[in-house]
Design an enzyme around this catalytic site. Structure first.
Site, PDB file in Angstrom:
ATOM      1  N   ASP A   1     -38.801 -23.370  34.499  1.00 28.82           N
ATOM      2  CA  ASP A   1     -38.063 -22.185  34.028  1.00 28.82           C
ATOM      3  C   ASP A   1     -37.404 -21.360  35.141  1.00 28.82           C
ATOM      4  O   ASP A   1     -38.023 -21.114  36.178  1.00 28.82           O
ATOM      5  CB  ASP A   1     -39.007 -21.218  33.309  1.00 28.82           C
ATOM      6  CG  ASP A   1     -40.012 -21.901  32.407  1.00 28.82           C
ATOM      7  OD1 ASP A   1     -39.937 -23.101  32.209  1.00 28.82           O
ATOM      8  OD2 ASP A   1     -40.893 -21.187  31.910  1.00 28.82           O
TER       9      ASP A   1
ATOM     10  N   ARG B   1     -47.517 -14.814  26.875  1.00 32.22           N
ATOM     11  CA  ARG B   1     -46.852 -15.066  28.161  1.00 32.22           C
ATOM     12  C   ARG B   1     -45.358 -14.717  28.194  1.00 32.22           C
ATOM     13  O   ARG B   1     -44.732 -14.528  27.186  1.00 32.22           O
ATOM     14  CB  ARG B   1     -47.051 -16.509  28.598  1.00 32.22           C
ATOM     15  CG  ARG B   1     -46.582 -17.573  27.652  1.00 32.22           C
ATOM     16  CD  ARG B   1     -46.985 -18.951  28.214  1.00 32.22           C
ATOM     17  NE  ARG B   1     -46.589 -20.037  27.363  1.00 32.22           N
ATOM     18  CZ  ARG B   1     -47.342 -20.520  26.365  1.00 32.22           C
ATOM     19  NH1 ARG B   1     -48.516 -19.993  26.103  1.00 32.22           N
ATOM     20  NH2 ARG B   1     -46.903 -21.527  25.632  1.00 32.22           N
ATOM     21  N   ASP B   2     -44.869 -14.657  29.422  1.00 32.34           N
ATOM     22  CA  ASP B   2     -43.453 -14.576  29.770  1.00 32.34           C
ATOM     23  C   ASP B   2     -42.823 -13.211  29.467  1.00 32.34           C
ATOM     24  O   ASP B   2     -41.962 -13.087  28.583  1.00 32.34           O
ATOM     25  CB  ASP B   2     -42.661 -15.704  29.080  1.00 32.34           C
ATOM     26  CG  ASP B   2     -43.314 -17.071  29.265  1.00 32.34           C
ATOM     27  OD1 ASP B   2     -44.027 -17.240  30.278  1.00 32.34           O
ATOM     28  OD2 ASP B   2     -43.126 -17.952  28.418  1.00 32.34           O
TER      29      ASP B   2
ATOM     30  N   GLU C   1     -42.115 -18.954  23.656  1.00 35.78           N
ATOM     31  CA  GLU C   1     -42.144 -18.832  25.112  1.00 35.78           C
ATOM     32  C   GLU C   1     -40.843 -18.173  25.564  1.00 35.78           C
ATOM     33  O   GLU C   1     -39.821 -18.210  24.883  1.00 35.78           O
ATOM     34  CB  GLU C   1     -42.266 -20.214  25.761  1.00 35.78           C
ATOM     35  CG  GLU C   1     -43.525 -20.969  25.372  1.00 35.78           C
ATOM     36  CD  GLU C   1     -43.689 -22.285  26.131  1.00 35.78           C
ATOM     37  OE1 GLU C   1     -44.735 -22.466  26.759  1.00 35.78           O
ATOM     38  OE2 GLU C   1     -42.788 -23.135  26.097  1.00 35.78           O
TER      39      GLU C   1
END
Ligand code: DQQ
Length: 644
Positions: A123, A246-247, A301
């Protein structure tokens, strides 16, 4: 990473006030409280906070990973056990490995797409513009060409095209990120400070959010990063699984004088986006509403959330809101590894968002890119008042081949993102203008006739680094009212129908035994009106067919595509960037985009050619093209001497 144990005191905005318990409220999903899960998850969350016991996980991981430098590979996709999306084409391990030569593998490395010097990347993280430099961070394995040991790679550029590699920015060296410094985003504060929030995978394999900031924000290269000593700053709240958190996004500033951010999660297979608020980036308050939730879409995500102007032609700062602004919500779907977005309205009073068209909601409607593309992230470029989007392009070959070539994955050419004022239904993505600085000689072709069932060579010399702009006009043969019998992309470009496929053959050899068609197919044409695709009953598909792109069996080859809106007065148009093993294709000004990976065995170096083709049965095509050879963007290692 210098000064890792420093207190945060020298960044005034980050001064901790009182430590407070946060994120402990149960979450509401479609009207029902999920507090029932709370106590279990709370215990898991707390387990994550057990003090790091001094075990040297980092060295242990290094040793484990030495095994990845030989030709061993996993049959279990990488990443899945850690709760993130699959990071390898493990199914290709069942296929007979092709006898790749060094020449073939070397040719696959790109010339102007960003990729690290060696090893694995996934990513894009952070991105930001600071003191004359664009900073790209990326998920990076310093030891191998497969996913694992994830740290933050770091590179800088003056122009988003020519990059300088810098030392890693955030390494995994604390209990709160020892199993991985995963994806995150930068927020630029009004005083010139920069905060970075990223997901840490703890020593107990719990996903938490951590705070980092530059040791010296006056350094244009932002070489050294400090982790907040009391990380993590967010832990999974009750009801949220320890591996479903997350993220974090870039934060935006609201009328409540708070910074707001969102991050991806999941409850009962509903993908969703949690909202947190903060004034100091240390203490966070969890909203009791999600920004948005879509049943059945699984874990989200790399959520991205940003405003777009519905009238203007410039990008907007992440904090912009008000009349004339819509908001884009993007989620990367862990289950399918696809990036979906929707355009809608952000209700700032309670931090919720709804899509303009519920049938095109996040995860069930539009995709940013219909090819090989995932985990994208945008940032506002205050230097040129534009929103710039990056996407991670994974490999389509086998893990064995990646290990042999010593690298895996690319980033797209950065793209500007605008709201499509003409359709009002989609975004427009377009390669940043700086790519044009690589243009060398060009060839122009005007109204080349391509008859049904024919292929026309384009004599342009080498065809491995190209910027192609093409327009197609259609001439109906025979009587009108011809019935079309193939919908969408069909099984590929071999499937003929009345009004398609037609387009370009890229990375093709003279024998046409390896080729990648980039094409349009119309469901209908004419209806007695004009020479363009005018009727409401016509739908146009835009497709890329990888199935004949390589003779090698150990490569995943797909037919990618989707519909593309074409308005009454518009010709069909195409922009294609060819860069060795990647082809990025943009239809109708970037309404539909497809990134594909190709691994030819023969159509390489001087043998790679470009053709037009028309495999429709009932139309002639007139194609006008301008094609530039593109220079390589030389990427220099650090240290370097800046001559600009
Ligand atoms: N990759 C990161 C995660 C993210 C995933 C780990 C998406 O933070 O959810 O490398 O590819």
């Amino acid at each position: 990473m210098e000064g890792i144990e420093d207190d945060v005191g020298h960044v005034p905005l980050l001064e901790a006030e009182e430590e407070e318990e946060e994120g402990r409220r149960p979450l509401r999903l479609r009207g029902s409280y999920l507090g029932i899960f709370g106590s279990t998850v709370f215990l898991v969350s707390m387990a994550a906070l057990i003090i790091y016991q001094g075990h040297d996980y980092y060295d242990e991981a290094k040793i484990e990973n030495k095994g990845n430098n030989n030709n061993n590979y996993n049959k279990v996709p990488r990443g899945v056990a850690e709760g993130v999306s699959a990071k390898s084409n493990s199914f290709l391990s069942e296929t007979t490995p092709y006898n790749w030569t060094n020449a073939m593998l070397s040719w696959q490395r790109t010339a102007f797409h960003f990729q690290p010097e060696r090893n694995w990347m996934n990513d894009p993280n952070g991105p930001l513009f600071h003191k004359g430099w664009y900073h790209l961070f990326y998920q990076y394995n310093p030891f191998s060409a497969v996913w694992g040991n994830i740290t933050w790679g770091h590179a800088v550029s003056r122009d988003l095209i020519h990059w300088l590699y810098l030392p890693e920015a955030i390494v995994r060296d604390m209990w709160f990120d020892i199993n991985g410094a995963w994806s995150g985003s930068a927020t630029l504060l009004p005083g010139g400070e920069i905060v970075m929030l990223y997901t840490g995978y703890t020593h107990q394999q719990v996903q938490v959010q951590n705070l980092a900031y530059p040791a010296d924000a006056s350094d244009p290269l932002l070489l050294n990063w400090v982790k907040y000593a009391k990380n993590p700053v967010m832990v999974p709240p009750p009801g949220i699984g320890p591996n479903d958190f997350r993220d974090p996004t870039t934060a935006w500033f609201g009328p409540d004088n708070k910074w707001t951010l969102t991050l991806g999660s999941m409850l009962n297979d509903s993908g969703l986006s949690l909202v947190y608020k903060t004034t100091d980036f240390i203490n966070y308050e969890l909203n009791d509403h999600f920004l948005h939730v879509v049943p059945g879409t699984g874990m989200w995500e790399c959520v991205d959330f940003y405003p777009v102007s519905i009238n203007g032609s410039v990008g907007l700062d992440t904090s912009a809101n008000g009349p004339g602004v819509k908001h884009v919500l993007k989620a990367s779907l862990d289950d399918t590894k696809l990036d979906y977005y929707a355009i809608g309205t952000y209700f700032i009073e309670n931090d919720t968002w709804i899509p303009d068209d519920p049938d095109l909601d996040v995860g069930i409607g539009l995709r940013l890119d219909y090819g090989k593309y995932y985990a994208s992230k945008s940032f506002y470029d205050q230097n040129k008042q534009r929103r710039v989007l990056w996407g991670w392009i994974n490999e389509s070959d086998s893990e064995v081949a990646d290990i042999t070539k010593g690298w895996a994955s690319l980033q797209t050419i950065p793209r500007t993102v605008l709201y499509d004022k003409k359709t009002g239904t989609n975004l427009l993505q377009w390669p940043v203008e700086e790519i044009e600085s690589l243009r060398l000689s060009s060839h122009e072709f005007k109204e080349l006739l391509v008859k049904p069932g024919t292929v026309v060579p384009l004599h342009i010399g080498p065809a491995t680094q190209l910027d192609i702009i093409a327009e197609f006009e259609i001439e109906l043969l025979g009587s009108e009212g011809i019935v079309n019998n193939v919908e969408g992309c069909g099984v590929g470009a071999v499937e003929r129908s009345a009004f398609g496929p037609f387009g370009i053959l890229a990375i093709a050899n003279d024998q046409l035994s390896e080729l990648t068609p980039i094409y349009f197919r119309l469901s209908n044409y004419g209806n007695g009106t004009s020479t363009t695709t005018t009727t409401t009953t016509t739908s146009t598909s835009f497709c890329v067919d990888e199935t004949r792109s390589s003779k090698a069996p150990d490569v995943s080859k797909q037919v990618f595509g989707s519909k593309v809106p074409v308005l009454n007065d518009e010709k069909l148009s195409l922009r294609v960037l060819v860069d060795h093993s990647i082809i990025e294709s943009f239809a109708q000004g970037g309404r539909t985009v497809i990134s594909s990976r190709v691994y030819p065995t023969e159509a390489i170096y001087g043998a790679a050619r470009l053709f037009l083709f028309n495999n429709a049965t009932d139309i002639n095509i007139k194609a006008s093209l301008k094609i530039w050879q593109l220079n390589s963007a030389f990427i220099r290692p650090f240290p370097f001497h800046d001559t600009q």
